[in-house]
Design an enzyme around this catalytic site. Structure first.
Site, mmCIF file in Angstrom:
data_model
loop_
_atom_site.group_PDB
_atom_site.id
_atom_site.type_symbol
_atom_site.label_atom_id
_atom_site.label_comp_id
_atom_site.label_asym_id
_atom_site.label_seq_id
_atom_site.Cartn_x
_atom_site.Cartn_y
_atom_site.Cartn_z
ATOM 1 N N ARG A 90 0.832 -1.218 0.000
ATOM 2 C CA ARG A 90 0.000 0.000 0.000
ATOM 3 C C ARG A 90 0.861 1.261 0.000
ATOM 4 O O ARG A 90 0.519 2.265 0.627
ATOM 5 C CB ARG A 90 -0.967 0.037 1.191
ATOM 6 C CG ARG A 90 -1.747 -1.232 1.421
ATOM 7 C CD ARG A 90 -2.497 -1.661 0.202
ATOM 8 N NE ARG A 90 -3.186 -2.927 0.393
ATOM 9 C CZ ARG A 90 -3.789 -3.583 -0.598
ATOM 10 N NH1 ARG A 90 -3.757 -3.125 -1.817
ATOM 11 N NH2 ARG A 90 -4.406 -4.711 -0.368
ATOM 12 N N LYS A 211 0.713 -8.769 14.036
ATOM 13 C CA LYS A 211 -0.550 -8.999 13.329
ATOM 14 C C LYS A 211 -0.768 -10.512 13.360
ATOM 15 O O LYS A 211 -0.072 -11.258 12.670
ATOM 16 C CB LYS A 211 -0.446 -8.490 11.890
ATOM 17 C CG LYS A 211 -1.636 -8.849 11.000
ATOM 18 C CD LYS A 211 -1.515 -8.239 9.599
ATOM 19 C CE LYS A 211 -2.671 -8.653 8.708
ATOM 20 N NZ LYS A 211 -2.635 -8.035 7.366
ATOM 21 N N GLU A 215 -6.038 -12.097 8.271
ATOM 22 C CA GLU A 215 -5.701 -12.183 6.853
ATOM 23 C C GLU A 215 -4.582 -13.213 6.607
ATOM 24 O O GLU A 215 -3.523 -12.891 6.069
ATOM 25 C CB GLU A 215 -5.332 -10.804 6.301
ATOM 26 C CG GLU A 215 -6.495 -9.832 6.454
ATOM 27 C CD GLU A 215 -6.259 -8.458 5.856
ATOM 28 O OE1 GLU A 215 -5.106 -8.037 5.758
ATOM 29 O OE2 GLU A 215 -7.264 -7.813 5.481
ATOM 30 N N ARG A 265 -18.764 -8.367 9.371
ATOM 31 C CA ARG A 265 -17.348 -8.055 9.631
ATOM 32 C C ARG A 265 -17.114 -6.917 10.630
ATOM 33 O O ARG A 265 -16.227 -7.032 11.471
ATOM 34 C CB ARG A 265 -16.653 -7.778 8.290
ATOM 35 C CG ARG A 265 -15.253 -7.276 8.453
ATOM 36 C CD ARG A 265 -14.508 -7.301 7.156
ATOM 37 N NE ARG A 265 -13.333 -6.448 7.241
ATOM 38 C CZ ARG A 265 -12.480 -6.255 6.269
ATOM 39 N NH1 ARG A 265 -12.653 -6.855 5.106
ATOM 40 N NH2 ARG A 265 -11.443 -5.465 6.412
ATOM 41 N N ASP A 294 -12.173 -0.745 7.501
ATOM 42 C CA ASP A 294 -10.763 -0.777 7.129
ATOM 43 C C ASP A 294 -10.346 0.513 6.439
ATOM 44 O O ASP A 294 -10.210 0.533 5.217
ATOM 45 C CB ASP A 294 -10.522 -1.981 6.200
ATOM 46 C CG ASP A 294 -9.052 -2.209 5.917
ATOM 47 O OD1 ASP A 294 -8.225 -1.582 6.589
ATOM 48 O OD2 ASP A 294 -8.746 -3.008 5.018
ATOM 49 N N GLU A 316 -5.269 3.238 15.656
ATOM 50 C CA GLU A 316 -4.473 3.134 14.419
ATOM 51 C C GLU A 316 -5.152 3.906 13.285
ATOM 52 O O GLU A 316 -6.313 3.659 12.961
ATOM 53 C CB GLU A 316 -4.296 1.660 14.034
ATOM 54 C CG GLU A 316 -3.382 1.471 12.833
ATOM 55 C CD GLU A 316 -3.178 -0.009 12.466
ATOM 56 O OE1 GLU A 316 -2.609 -0.759 13.276
ATOM 57 O OE2 GLU A 316 -3.601 -0.401 11.364
ATOM 58 N N GLU A 322 -4.572 4.305 1.009
ATOM 59 C CA GLU A 322 -5.018 3.077 0.340
ATOM 60 C C GLU A 322 -6.401 3.216 -0.297
ATOM 61 O O GLU A 322 -6.578 2.938 -1.483
ATOM 62 C CB GLU A 322 -5.013 1.917 1.344
ATOM 63 C CG GLU A 322 -5.515 0.618 0.758
ATOM 64 C CD GLU A 322 -5.465 -0.542 1.742
ATOM 65 O OE1 GLU A 322 -5.008 -0.358 2.879
ATOM 66 O OE2 GLU A 322 -5.893 -1.643 1.349
ATOM 67 N N GLU A 432 -15.129 12.127 -1.124
ATOM 68 C CA GLU A 432 -16.280 11.357 -0.629
ATOM 69 C C GLU A 432 -17.473 11.487 -1.580
ATOM 70 O O GLU A 432 -18.201 10.520 -1.807
ATOM 71 C CB GLU A 432 -16.662 11.830 0.769
ATOM 72 C CG GLU A 432 -17.778 10.991 1.382
ATOM 73 C CD GLU A 432 -18.124 11.397 2.795
ATOM 74 O OE1 GLU A 432 -17.770 12.517 3.214
ATOM 75 O OE2 GLU A 432 -18.767 10.582 3.487
HETATM 76 O O1 GCW Z 1 -6.442 -2.708 4.589
HETATM 77 C C1 GCW Z 1 -5.821 -3.927 4.636
HETATM 78 C C2 GCW Z 1 -4.795 -3.846 3.563
HETATM 79 C C3 GCW Z 1 -3.674 -4.821 3.736
HETATM 80 C C4 GCW Z 1 -3.112 -4.659 5.152
HETATM 81 C C5 GCW Z 1 -4.235 -4.904 6.158
HETATM 82 C C6 GCW Z 1 -3.782 -4.680 7.584
HETATM 83 C C7 GCW Z 1 -0.873 -4.938 5.916
HETATM 84 O O2 GCW Z 1 -5.424 -3.995 2.324
HETATM 85 O O3 GCW Z 1 -2.713 -4.540 2.776
HETATM 86 O O4 GCW Z 1 -2.026 -5.507 5.384
HETATM 87 O O5 GCW Z 1 -5.276 -4.011 5.924
HETATM 88 O O6 GCW Z 1 -4.069 -3.614 8.126
HETATM 89 O O7 GCW Z 1 -3.178 -5.562 8.168
#
Ligand code: GCW
Length: 600
Positions: A90, A211, A215, A265, A294, A316, A322, A432
């Site tokens: 990203r 992390k 994912e 989610r 996200d 965070e 992104e 937006e």
């Molecule tokens: O938004 C998503 C992103 C991923 C990222 C993930 C995260 C680092 O698309 O690229 O991975 O979040 O925050 O862990």
């Protein structure tokens, strides 16, 4: 550097120690002959020095300068998502500043400039490597540790401590153990030994960032253990050295079936972590994304923020753009962050009120790379600047911060500053307007996340659905639907649950509504979508006009590079406008009242 009385230090500056001041704080007192900087520690001196320089650059005179300033939180963290290959996950500003071809590799002078740049905006923790730790990057705590320690040494004089992102499975990957089970004695011993080695090389390391169970990353869940078990085994290893674990809460099911309407989610972080309040060791900080989705253009604040009374949290943010234009489209994040901080957590408190209390640290994903201007889009420098300023003082407004950034970057001539400030302040709202409407999120192209694709994530496994049909759109997240609203304080739960009181910009985050639903403006939901999308693209034309008008007042390189990006932004805005409007027209069959061009 300030402490050596070298490069930066203007004449007539005196330093004194005042032990009564809090850590990192400073007091500036101006006078005819110069300025006095008082602090309890060396970091405070440095921050006082940078504040003085900024004041002078913005046209202040020593006699008029008088301020006392202390940071709201003691940890102001920048997370890079840089891979050892040199690629940046990203990243939109070139290659990594720290890594290349599998090695720690950098330009020493540029690195010193970068450390100074970060310190000058108040950042005091930095993680160089990606939270998605590759097997190669895992070795930053073994055979590549010496190289990392040299990098950390460049940042140390600027009072910036290093954080290392580690892989939860390191005991297997690096130690050759058969398990990473946090309750296994051998695993605990492995982490303890790793911590000992790392602290020999980097004695002031701030800690490890993890992390896990996110994912496709390994984590404690796969072994039937809790997130607290996972965080604590590492925390206990770091404890003797004063280190912390920054444990990310981005844990959700990323292999959902789109047919499943029960799993929602946005509920995931709270569901996983809230029940564990009180079971984390006191050197664990839970790192919570500001929103439950996200880093989208518009989402509510995470209900987890501030909800855990016995657990330290970091909020965070994402400086890298992104989902917010990828440093092609202009997007001043300070505007969004001001809204996030101003948003209520109850009838009496705002999120800002949590900072320094329940929220003990602020972290953000960096937007920097090896591009000459650091951030690809020159105006995106303001986002890094804003992050540092807000982490230090969350009461600042976007207007104050952006005005300072423009002044420090391009000078204080009001003929430039005012129009550019207005353009930057508008930029979030404009983006937006042409993006997914009313808090719907996710209508982006899959994987790379730039440009529109209304159903790109609709039938995917990522848990990101808007469920548009011919009549209605959105997900009902009230008690009649997924029940997500029940995670909020009763005041917010009631506010969000009723479409009449739900902030309109979040309407489709919380509700499923017909296209004919009437908004406060008197327009239907669908007409609002058409109007904002036509307006958004027109507004970008306005940005181009404003920027062109400022050409004589701008440095040539900044003018041309931003002008080129604005042109690309216009292409993107028009694409969003046409795709979104056409999508909704085709779904609903309801035409635009003003009869503008939509593609049947
Ligand atoms: O938004 C998503 C992103 C991923 C990222 C993930 C995260 C680092 O698309 O690229 O991975 O979040 O925050 O862990």
């Amino acid at each position: 550097m300030w402490l050596q009385g070298g490069d930066d230090c203007p004449p007539g500056v005196r330093f004194e120690t005042d032990p009564s001041l809090p850590p990192e704080a400073f007091r500036l007192t101006g006078g005819k002959g110069g300025c006095l900087i008082e602090s309890a520690d060396e970091a405070g001196r440095m921050y006082g020095g940078y504040a003085l320089l900024a004041k002078l650059a913005l046209g202040g005179t020593p006699e008029t300068i008088s301020m006392t300033n202390a940071p709201a939180v003691s940890e102001r963290i920048l997370n890079h998502w840089d891979n050892l290959t040199g690629d940046v996950e990203r990243g939109y500003s070139g290659k990594s500043l720290f890594f290349k071809n599998g090695e720690v590799s950098y330009d020493p002078q540029r690195m010193k400039d970068y450390a100074r740049l970060l310190a000058s905006v108040g950042i005091n923790r930095v993680c160089f490597n990606n939270v998605n730790v590759t097997p190669l990057a895992a070795r930053l705590i073994t055979d590549k540790l010496g190289d990392l320690a040299q990098l950390a040494a460049i940042f140390r004089p600027f009072h910036i401590k290093t954080i290392i992102a580690v892989d939860f499975s390191s005991p297997i990957l690096l130690g050759g153990l058969s398990t990473a089970d946090p309750l296994d004695g051998g695993v605990a011993a492995w982490w303890a030994k790793a911590a000992e080695t790392v602290y020999k090389a980097i004695p002031d390391l701030a800690g490890f960032l993890v992390k896990a169970d996110s994912e496709f990353r390994d984590g404690p869940a796969a072994m039937g253990r809790t997130q607290a078990d996972g965080a604590n085994v590492i925390a206990r290893a770091l404890k003797p050295y004063g280190g912390k674990v920054y444990w990310r809460c981005f844990v959700y099911n990323c292999e959902q079936d789109w047919r499943d309407t029960k799993t929602d989610r946005p509920k995931a972080a709270y569901d996983h972590f809230f029940p564990l309040d009180g079971s984390f060791d006191n050197n664990v900080i839970l790192q919570v994304k500001h929103g439950p989705s996200d880093f989208q253009v518009r989402e509510p604040n995470s209900p987890l923020l501030g909800a855990m009374k016995d657990t330290a949290q970091a909020m965070e943010l994402q400086v890298t753009q992104e989902y917010t234009g990828q440093q092609i489209d202009l997007y001043a994040l300070a505007v969004q962050w001001e809204e996030i901080l101003s948003a209520p957590v109850s009838d009496t408190r705002s999120t800002r009120g949590l900072v320094g209390q329940e929220i003990q640290a602020v972290a953000a994903v960096a937007n920097t790379g090896d591009d000459a201007n650091w951030t690809g889009h020159t105006l995106a420098q303001a986002n890094l600047y804003a992050f540092g300023r807000l982490a230090w003082d969350p009461s600042l407004t976007a207007r104050e911060i952006l005005s300072d950034w423009i002044g420090l970057t391009f000078g204080t001539n009001p003929a430039l500053r005012e129009p550019l400030l207005n353009m930057m302040l508008d930029s979030r709202g404009v983006y937006e307007k042409y993006n997914a409407p009313l808090g719907l999120c996710w209508m982006v192209n899959i994987n790379h996340h730039y440009g529109p694709s209304p159903e790109g994530y609709e039938f995917s496994k990522w848990g990101t659905y808007h469920r548009a049909d011919a009549k209605a759109i959105g997900v009902d997240r009230t008690d009649n639907g997924t029940g997500y609203t029940s995670q909020y304080h009763p005041y917010l739960r009631a506010l969000y649950s009723n479409p009449d009181t739900c902030p309109e910009e979040l309407l489709l985050y919380f509700h499923r509504l017909p296209y004919t639903y009437t908004l406060k403006s008197g327009k239907t939901l669908l007409q609002h979508i058409y109007d904002t999308h036509f307006e958004g693209a027109e507004d970008v034309e306005g940005f181009i006009e404003t920027w062109d008008g400022l050409q004589p007042l701008l440095p040539e390189s900044a003018y041309y590079s931003v002008a080129a990006r604005l042109k690309r932004q216009l292409v993107n805005a028009r694409e969003w406008r046409d795709v979104i409007n056409t999508y909704f027209y085709r779904k609903s069959g309801i035409p635009d009242r003003q009869g503008r061009k939509i593609y049947p």
